[in-house]
Design a protein around this motif. Sequence first.
Motif, short mmCIF file in Angstrom:
data_model
loop_
_atom_site.label_atom_id
_atom_site.label_comp_id
_atom_site.label_asym_id
_atom_site.label_seq_id
_atom_site.Cartn_x
_atom_site.Cartn_y
_atom_site.Cartn_z
N ILE A 134 1.54 -1.29 -0.08
CA ILE A 134 -0.09 0.00 -0.23
C ILE A 134 0.93 1.47 -0.31
O ILE A 134 1.39 1.52 1.01
N ALA A 135 0.56 2.40 -0.48
CA ALA A 135 1.13 3.37 -0.93
C ALA A 135 1.14 4.34 0.48
O ALA A 135 0.02 4.20 0.33
N VAL A 136 2.07 4.92 0.20
CA VAL A 136 1.86 6.07 1.91
C VAL A 136 1.90 7.41 1.41
O VAL A 136 3.55 7.70 0.87
N ALA A 137 1.11 8.40 1.50
CA ALA A 137 1.34 9.76 0.51
C ALA A 137 1.36 10.63 1.72
O ALA A 137 1.51 10.53 2.68
N GLY A 138 1.99 11.80 1.27
CA GLY A 138 2.46 12.47 2.66
C GLY A 138 1.35 13.83 3.09
O GLY A 138 0.92 14.73 3.38
N ALA A 139 -0.03 13.82 1.71
CA ALA A 139 -1.22 14.23 1.89
C ALA A 139 -1.65 15.08 3.32
O ALA A 139 -1.97 13.29 4.39
N ASP A 140 -2.24 15.92 3.53
CA ASP A 140 -3.32 15.77 4.66
C ASP A 140 -4.70 14.45 4.56
O ASP A 140 -4.70 13.92 5.27
N ASP A 141 -5.17 15.10 3.67
CA ASP A 141 -6.47 13.69 2.71
C ASP A 141 -5.94 12.79 2.19
O ASP A 141 -5.40 12.85 1.29
N ALA A 142 -6.42 11.12 2.87
CA ALA A 142 -5.71 10.45 1.62
C ALA A 142 -6.35 10.29 0.39
O ALA A 142 -8.34 10.71 0.99
#
Length: 298
Positions: A109-117
Amino acid sequence: MHGRAAALGAGTVLNALATGVGSAFAIDAETRATVELDPTGDVTGEVDGAPDADTRLVERCVSLVTETYGDGEGGHVRTESDLPMAAGLKSSSAAANATVLATLDALGIAVAGADDAPTAADDEPAIVTREGACRLGVRAARDVGVTVTGAFDDATASMLGGVTVTDNREDELLRREAVDWNALVWTPPERAFTADADVSRCERVAPMAHLVAELALDGRYGEAMTVNGLAFSAALGFPTDPAVEAMPDATGVSLSGTGPSVVAVGERDDLARVRNRWDERPGTTWLTETRNDGARIL
């Protein structure tokens, strides 16, 4: 299905026990988690160097992630840490964050840095933000009863880096800011578990906690730390002497979490003078710095 990740320890600006609003800052000390998933559905855990440690939190983290983003896989999680357990340096939050990220890594599963998925299309893999991953660890901590407040303040500082201010009653991130501080940590030999803290005594210092929250939201973190440290040391039965010894040289000093560690921030040369005083006390003293990068997959 193998994953590995690291998350940061943290020091306290404001203890959330009195009002539900808390603040913490990430320090350069890590907990690392390795997760191996299998189809059994059973989860086991271990802590490096502590064969009798309670592993319910990290095991629940694995289960929550696989229930949410996988097919209920089981597996094994192993953690190793630079942080002493039950010392007020957010070792539980760091372990939870590292385990959640490692499990997401194992699932691909990719993990992003934005506040909202962002929402992925049906034919695309799921994407999770670091804040979203942090919330899974907080939920796991509540599920197994290792936290009183939910520790969203500690968890966000550990996961996102920098200093954060949160409302733990609503799991709301009120403020996050990158900081560049030197930090001195003194940890006495005794240990204190957050779940055992006397919440009713902490609630009595709520007027001071409201003041600390105002200072923190205004960016006056050093003053906030010092007021917090004096108030919560008294409420939780810890001596204020270490803080008083640091005040002439530190920008801010506080009891970290529910203790027993005390953390001071300031200029490196100034903290060296504080260290000379604290080194005369039983326990360990170490100099570190803040981190703004937060948790990461290895």
